[in-house]
Write an enzyme that holds these catalytic residues in place. Structure first.
Site, PDB file in Angstrom:
ATOM      1  N   ARG A  84      15.433 -21.693 -22.947  1.00  0.00           N
ATOM      2  CA  ARG A  84      15.664 -21.809 -21.503  1.00  0.00           C
ATOM      3  C   ARG A  84      16.795 -23.133 -21.360  1.00  0.00           C
ATOM      4  NH1 ARG A  84      10.238 -21.388 -18.513  1.00  0.00           N
ATOM      5  NH2 ARG A  84       9.388 -21.997 -20.335  1.00  0.00           N
ATOM      6  N   ASN A 109      11.717 -17.242 -16.771  1.00  0.00           N
ATOM      7  CA  ASN A 109      10.996 -16.547 -17.936  1.00  0.00           C
ATOM      8  C   ASN A 109      10.158 -15.497 -17.533  1.00  0.00           C
ATOM      9  OD1 ASN A 109      11.046 -17.624 -20.476  1.00  0.00           O
ATOM     10  ND2 ASN A 109       9.282 -18.703 -20.529  1.00  0.00           N
TER      11      ASN A 109
END
Ligand SMILES: [Zn+2]
Ligand SMILES: [Zn+2]
Length: 796
Positions: free
Chosen positions: A20, A38
């Site tokens: 990320r 996510n």
């Protein structure tokens, strides 16, 4: 220039590997706005707005620059109509998303950058702080309770980020230029977990500074004490490796662990390079983020002064690993560059404790003192163990650093989920999720209640991580052995979920896992050579030397080792002398048998000496060749023949751990030359089935021993080679007859390097394709995977 909006969905290992923050920085570099999310097992979703060029560059960069540890399975881009104008770029709070793949990585060894920070005296929050981690390193599988991967679902939730460090952890977490940006399992010496040094009465001796703890630990290790050190997935017993007395003390405390080898940790490869062969592939595995224990073969110049002979008595290889956690590196900094024993901190056959109370309970008589931390280990994971044959991994124990990775199946699967319970002595469970199989971490011998409970817990944890609902479990699979405890567990699960139960034969399971990892199509057939110690056969006999014509749907037994009686059953497994006696009695009359027993001094190698030998002989005579019977089962096991030869050649007189006689035989053979000996295995054909004569083999070896000019080492080498040639020879004959091009080798005996190498060479030499393991081990930990595949085809 007009702006467009895209939605990108990525699956694979994309959580817990710094993915990320990596995406965030790529998008920022291109001036893109939007968000990154996510989605649990559904992977990562990115919605971005910006100009086409920037978006294209972003997508290209993902593939080129992604973190090394990540794995992209699928990357899907679609244009979306968006009326929303995004003002910023952000990482959004995770959402629950269900996919068929696990996006959680295994535990990752401390990275170079964190190691450097840990040794930087100017970085007070991390200097000598063993729990240092970042977005691309640190524990994962062992700390995560559920997905999506976020701090709140990991055991690190017990340690809120500090707000006043310099920089504070919350600052690092929020700063997109920091490598701990959105890292979930890091902490510092101000806010994170820490170590304490305890005595056996659980009293704290040192807790002021890690320096004091390490000084004291190093001093006491040097004085010969044994320390319990809690790490990533469990606890190790650590002591010096160069001192016989200390190793023997450890053996005694481990409940009379007489000969089973201990694994060693070394600070770097340099210190053992002179004494052990290290291939490039071995180096690659040893230094990878997985940090497994790798068995390395000794050179002849090996000296006991470096590593005590007692570490691995009678063997030609020793298992080594490199440090993977901060505490391992720090301890070497204080002790110096020498190998240390790092063995799992558990009493024999019981899973190691992961809670401090349990660790004290279990190890109070094993460790002299304890270095324990206060971070919760959620899932136990032993060190993984493997060896390399010819650049291919032979997985012996698949655990930390590999779990929860999966085996993809080479065919479509309609079923959402299923479970398998494995065999009995070296067990893993396995979970099916569509066309993927997720084996659990190493469990062990489930005849012990605590280990059995661990199997259940590990299976259900894997099911939870995979977000499989109860109603999605469509069947359960187990061994065909009627009395295995794993068979009983499978029956219970079948009742609990109200689903069918499919038992799958042991050696066929080995072959099925081999076929799947070699991407055999579901309309193909192979010849599988499945060689190991014991597995319940369709005829009720004990199998273990099987040549099976196999497809995913079933098999035909076209060859095997000759059946031999095992007088007293399982006792023949523990005492190879009994197995030898059984074969001798079967083939010679009583007078000649007794003469040989005398020459071998065989009674000496039985637990109750002469008394036991007499009982054994009378049992055999009473049976009057009427076996199999309850006391005299029949076996076609390759393992038992290896045991028997190992015994006859004086390499092993009692089995104190699984595989010991065969491993010692390999140790002996490594000093021999097969060309100095004449020894050939014969076979015959009966009812369209090849039978390899092990009777002739044993009698031949006994007569070779009469010749004082022939070296035992040479006989050992010749035997390993000859049995390989014989298996390959028969397998190729069958393949030729039925028109099949692929021949594979599996089962625990495949760990033997000379044997495997010979089978492989012969099969290839005759123009066939050779199949071997690389992902799933040839031994019993691979059984649960094979069970799922076999059951799947029965179910469909
Ligand atoms: Zn790091
Ligand atoms: Zn902190």
């Amino acid at each position: 220039m007009s702006k467009k909006t895209v939605e990108i969905n990525i699956t694979g290992i994309v959580q817990g590997v710094g993915f990320r923050p990596f995406l965030f920085n790529l998008a920022r570099n291109q001036g893109l706005k939007g968000y990154i999310l996510n989605r649990g097992n559904a992977g990562v979703r990115i919605v971005l707005q910006g100009n086409s060029k920037g978006i294209d560059k972003f997508i290209e960069d993902i593939k080129i620059k992604r973190p090394k540890i990540s794995f992209i399975e699928n990357l899907d881009v679609k244009l979306v109509d968006s009326f929303e104008i995004f003002e910023n770029l952000e990482i959004k709070k995770s959402e629950e998303g269900r996919g068929i793949s696990l996006t959680l990585p295994p535990d990752i060894a401390i990275c170079e950058k964190c190691l450097k920070d840990m040794r930087n005296p100017n970085l007070s929050k991390y200097h000598m702080y063993p729990f240092i981690a970042c977005a691309v390193c640190g524990p994962r599988f062992t700390t995560v309770k559920a997905l999506p991967y976020d701090r709140e679902r990991s055991t690190m939730i017990e340690f809120p980020f500090c707000k006043n460090g310099n920089p504070s952890c919350i600052q690092e977490y929020s700063d997109f230029d920091n490598r701990r940006f959105h890292a979930q399992t890091f902490a510092c010496s101000i806010c994170g977990p820490n170590y304490k040094l305890y005595n056996k009465s659980r009293e704290i001796i040192k807790n002021n500074s890690i320096k004091e703890i390490l000084n004291e630990t190093a001093k006491r290790i040097n004085e010969g004490e044994i320390v319990a050190v809690k790490g990533i997935g469990g606890v190790h017993l650590v002591c010096k490796a160069d001192n016989d007395t200390i190793i023997l003390k450890l053996r005694k405390r481990k409940g009379g662990r007489r000969y089973k080898p201990f694994a060693l940790m070394i600070p770097n490869l340099k210190i053992i390079e002179k004494y052990f062969k290290i291939s490039n592939k071995e180096k690659e595995l040893l230094t990878s983020f997985r940090r497994p224990i790798v068995l390395l073969e000794r050179y002849d110049n090996f000296k006991d002064s470096i590593i005590s002979y007692q570490v691995a008595p009678g063997l030609n290889n020793i298992g080594f690993m490199l440090p993977y956690s901060g505490i391992h590196y720090l301890l070497f900094d204080f002790i110096g560059e020498e190998p240390l024993v790092y063995t799992s901190g558990n009493p024999s056959n019981i899973p190691m404790g992961i809670k401090n109370d349990k660790i004290f309970d279990q190890l109070k008589d094993l460790a002299d003192f304890f270095v324990l931390h206060n971070r919760t280990i959620y899932q136990r994971a032993d060190d993984s163990v493997l060896r390399i044959h010819d650049n291919k991994i032979k997985m012996i124990r698949r655990s930390r650093g590999f779990v929860p990775e999966y085996l993809p199946l080479p065919f479509e699967v309609e079923i959402p989920g299923a479970l398998a319970t494995g065999p009995e002595l070296t067990v893993t469970g396995a979970v099916l999720r569509k066309n993927r199989i997720f084996p659990t971490q190493h469990i062990g011998n489930v005849t012990h209640l605590e280990t059995y409970d661990f199997l259940k817990e590990a299976l259900f944890h894997m099911k939870k991580l995979l977000q499989i609902k109860d109603s999605e479990i469509k069947f359960v699979s187990c061994d065909v052995h009627p009395t295995f405890i794993t068979t009983k567990l499978a029956k219970e699960l079948a009742t609990q979920f109200n689903i069918p139960l499919y038992p799958i034969q042991h050696h066929f399971s080995h072959i099925l896992s081999l076929m799947a990892e070699n991407k055999i199509r579901n309309d193909e057939k192979i010849i599988g050579i499945s060689t190991d110690g014991v597995g319940y056969g369709d005829d009720g006999n004990i199998w273990g030397g099987e040549i099976l014509l196999s497809s995913y749907n079933g098999y035909k037994r076209l060859g095997h080792l000759e059946y031999q009686p095992m007088i007293g059953g399982d006792r023949c497994t523990k005492y190879p002398a009994r197995m030898a006696a059984s074969i001798i009695l079967k083939n010679l009359d009583i007078n000649n048998s007794m003469k040989i027993f005398k020459k071998l001094n065989l009674e000496n190698d039985l637990e109750y000496k002469d008394e036991e030998l007499k009982a054994l002989v009378s049992q055999f005579q009473q049976a009057n060749k009427n076996f199999p019977s309850e006391n005299i089962p029949l076996s076609s096991s390759t393992g038992r023949i290896f045991d028997c030869i190992s015994y006859l050649l004086g390499a092993s007189n009692v089995k104190t751990y699984r595989g010991e006689p065969a491993m010692r035989l390999e140790g002996l053979a490594s000093q021999g030359n097969s060309q100095n000996v004449d020894l050939e295995l014969t076979s015959s054909k009966k009812n369209n089935r090849y039978i390899i004569s092990t009777s002739d083999l044993i009698i031949d070896v006994i007569s070779l021993l009469e010749n004082p000019k022939i070296k035992r080492q040479d006989i050992a080498a010749k035997f390993q080679k000859e049995i390989g040639i014989t298996y390959a020879d028969i397998a190729t004959k069958i393949a030729d007859k039925v028109g099949i091009s692929k021949i594979g080798l599996t089962g625990g005996v495949a760990y033997n390097q000379m044997f495997s190498k010979t089978v492989k060479e012969k099969v290839i030499e005759k123009g066939y394709i050779f199949l071997e393991h690389n992902l799933i081990g040839p031994g019993d930990p691979g059984i649960s995977t094979g069970q799922l595949i076999g059951a799947l085809f029965k179910h469909q």
